[in-house]
Design a protein around this motif. Sequence first.
Motif, PDB file in Angstrom:
ATOM      1  N   LYS A 156       2.439 -16.937  -1.447  1.00 26.63           N
ATOM      2  CA  LYS A 156       1.854 -17.535  -0.246  1.00 26.63           C
ATOM      3  C   LYS A 156       2.767 -18.660   0.234  1.00 26.63           C
ATOM      4  O   LYS A 156       3.178 -19.503  -0.562  1.00 26.63           O
ATOM      5  CB  LYS A 156       0.449 -18.054  -0.541  1.00 26.63           C
ATOM      6  CG  LYS A 156      -0.538 -16.959  -0.910  1.00 26.63           C
ATOM      7  CD  LYS A 156      -1.912 -17.517  -1.235  1.00 26.63           C
ATOM      8  CE  LYS A 156      -2.601 -18.043   0.003  1.00 26.63           C
ATOM      9  NZ  LYS A 156      -3.995 -18.489  -0.300  1.00 26.63           N
ATOM     10  N   THR A 200      -4.393 -14.919   2.439  1.00 22.71           N
ATOM     11  CA  THR A 200      -5.687 -14.561   1.844  1.00 22.71           C
ATOM     12  C   THR A 200      -6.867 -15.181   2.581  1.00 22.71           C
ATOM     13  O   THR A 200      -8.005 -15.001   2.161  1.00 22.71           O
ATOM     14  CB  THR A 200      -5.750 -15.009   0.366  1.00 22.71           C
ATOM     15  OG1 THR A 200      -5.578 -16.427   0.291  1.00 22.71           O
ATOM     16  CG2 THR A 200      -4.688 -14.314  -0.463  1.00 22.71           C
ATOM     17  N   GLY A 220     -10.789 -14.773   0.295  1.00 25.36           N
ATOM     18  CA  GLY A 220      -9.995 -13.556   0.383  1.00 25.36           C
ATOM     19  C   GLY A 220     -10.680 -12.338  -0.204  1.00 25.36           C
ATOM     20  O   GLY A 220     -10.026 -11.300  -0.407  1.00 25.36           O
ATOM     21  N   TRP A 254      -9.686  -5.269   3.794  1.00 26.32           N
ATOM     22  CA  TRP A 254      -8.238  -5.306   3.605  1.00 26.32           C
ATOM     23  C   TRP A 254      -7.801  -4.272   2.576  1.00 26.32           C
ATOM     24  O   TRP A 254      -6.656  -3.814   2.601  1.00 26.32           O
ATOM     25  CB  TRP A 254      -7.801  -6.688   3.143  1.00 26.32           C
ATOM     26  CG  TRP A 254      -8.136  -7.798   4.085  1.00 26.32           C
ATOM     27  CD1 TRP A 254      -8.545  -7.673   5.388  1.00 26.32           C
ATOM     28  CD2 TRP A 254      -8.091  -9.194   3.808  1.00 26.32           C
ATOM     29  NE1 TRP A 254      -8.758  -8.908   5.934  1.00 26.32           N
ATOM     30  CE2 TRP A 254      -8.493  -9.865   4.992  1.00 26.32           C
ATOM     31  CE3 TRP A 254      -7.760  -9.942   2.698  1.00 26.32           C
ATOM     32  CZ2 TRP A 254      -8.558 -11.262   5.065  1.00 26.32           C
ATOM     33  CZ3 TRP A 254      -7.826 -11.327   2.762  1.00 26.32           C
ATOM     34  CH2 TRP A 254      -8.221 -11.979   3.941  1.00 26.32           C
ATOM     35  N   LYS A 287      -2.517  -9.564   5.094  1.00 25.75           N
ATOM     36  CA  LYS A 287      -3.634  -9.961   4.245  1.00 25.75           C
ATOM     37  C   LYS A 287      -3.700  -9.099   2.993  1.00 25.75           C
ATOM     38  O   LYS A 287      -3.555  -7.873   3.062  1.00 25.75           O
ATOM     39  CB  LYS A 287      -4.958  -9.810   5.005  1.00 25.75           C
ATOM     40  CG  LYS A 287      -4.990 -10.446   6.387  1.00 25.75           C
ATOM     41  CD  LYS A 287      -5.173 -11.936   6.314  1.00 25.75           C
ATOM     42  CE  LYS A 287      -5.470 -12.524   7.693  1.00 25.75           C
ATOM     43  NZ  LYS A 287      -5.683 -13.973   7.658  1.00 25.75           N
ATOM     44  N   TYR A 335      -6.278  -8.681  -0.547  1.00 26.57           N
ATOM     45  CA  TYR A 335      -7.510  -9.077  -1.231  1.00 26.57           C
ATOM     46  C   TYR A 335      -7.177  -9.998  -2.406  1.00 26.57           C
ATOM     47  O   TYR A 335      -6.314  -9.704  -3.222  1.00 26.57           O
ATOM     48  CB  TYR A 335      -8.219  -7.815  -1.727  1.00 26.57           C
ATOM     49  CG  TYR A 335      -9.492  -8.040  -2.528  1.00 26.57           C
ATOM     50  CD1 TYR A 335     -10.728  -7.710  -1.993  1.00 26.57           C
ATOM     51  CD2 TYR A 335      -9.443  -8.529  -3.821  1.00 26.57           C
ATOM     52  CE1 TYR A 335     -11.889  -7.883  -2.738  1.00 26.57           C
ATOM     53  CE2 TYR A 335     -10.600  -8.716  -4.567  1.00 26.57           C
ATOM     54  CZ  TYR A 335     -11.822  -8.392  -4.023  1.00 26.57           C
ATOM     55  OH  TYR A 335     -12.963  -8.570  -4.762  1.00 26.57           O
ATOM     56  N   LEU A 336      -7.888 -11.121  -2.489  1.00 24.99           N
ATOM     57  CA  LEU A 336      -7.783 -12.008  -3.645  1.00 24.99           C
ATOM     58  C   LEU A 336      -9.117 -12.691  -3.843  1.00 24.99           C
ATOM     59  O   LEU A 336      -9.606 -13.400  -2.962  1.00 24.99           O
ATOM     60  CB  LEU A 336      -6.691 -13.065  -3.418  1.00 24.99           C
ATOM     61  CG  LEU A 336      -6.545 -14.090  -4.543  1.00 24.99           C
ATOM     62  CD1 LEU A 336      -6.088 -13.432  -5.839  1.00 24.99           C
ATOM     63  CD2 LEU A 336      -5.586 -15.210  -4.152  1.00 24.99           C
ATOM     64  N   SER A 355      -4.670  -8.673  -5.889  1.00 21.29           N
ATOM     65  CA  SER A 355      -3.670  -8.670  -4.811  1.00 21.29           C
ATOM     66  C   SER A 355      -2.544  -7.701  -5.127  1.00 21.29           C
ATOM     67  O   SER A 355      -2.025  -7.018  -4.237  1.00 21.29           O
ATOM     68  CB  SER A 355      -3.110 -10.078  -4.606  1.00 21.29           C
ATOM     69  OG  SER A 355      -4.133 -11.008  -4.344  1.00 21.29           O
TER      70      SER A 355
END
Length: 270
Positions: free
Chosen positions: A80, A105, A121, A126, A134, A136-137, A144
């Motif tokens: 990130k 996220t 997230g 997603w 994006k 997923y988290l 992710s």
Amino acid sequence: MKCVSELYDRYPNSDIYVVGTGASLRVFPLSLLDNKITIGLNQAWKTVPVRYSITIHPELSIPEFLPSEPAHPEITWITKYEKTKGVATPEQLRYAEEQFYFFETAGRPNTQPPNKPSDTGRMLDWVRRPTDDKLYLWTSIAQSGVNLAANMGAKNVFLIGCDNCALLGNNHAHKQHTRWRDASADSRYREYYEGLAEMRPVLRERGVNLVSLTPFLSLAAPEQDFMRLCEDLDRPSLIESGADISPKLDYTGYYVDRFKKFARKVLAAR
């Protein structure tokens, strides 16, 4: 700056291996990963060579950011941008902007208390289809990594070293910190599992299989086989975890802030 979406559809209908740092990785036959497409999680690169790596803690995981660690330019990092910018020196940031790929996220306001993983997230849409940059988290970077593998075109995503539990007191394949955020390890492991489990049927709808691979020959007592493999391979049966590096949480400040926000909403609605 490179965006993670530039990696999408790079490997259509492929097998991609998402490699975590769980204790089972210590006794996994790593030659199985030779010439495979691999996505390492956090510090997995310390145990096995990986082609890609993903983290949201660059200051803890990326060798170019760690003191006394040699650079690993063969690894393509995904992280990130705001996390990198917050910890990198100007030279490190320039390197990251040239070499790394960045994902996001932020999907909705976080609804969780400060000692629980943020759910901003936790967006299954997603997972259902590639959505900009994006990923997923929710509770684990493994989620992710799996989302990234699917977006890269994987038909089959194999989890390795993603144990979602401790084995005989081992949390990791090698010496590493923990991060439990004022909860028990078991409760955090359940959350890791729950996030992957809710992704699995969505991936299946998309035509992507999510499977966990272990080196164990029985699911009845994996700890027994873990110990046996440690003896067979002359590997340590216990590596103590490093310190818990969870941030010190200001619970009072958190709830006061939430109350103030709620009060402002009430006043604005009048």
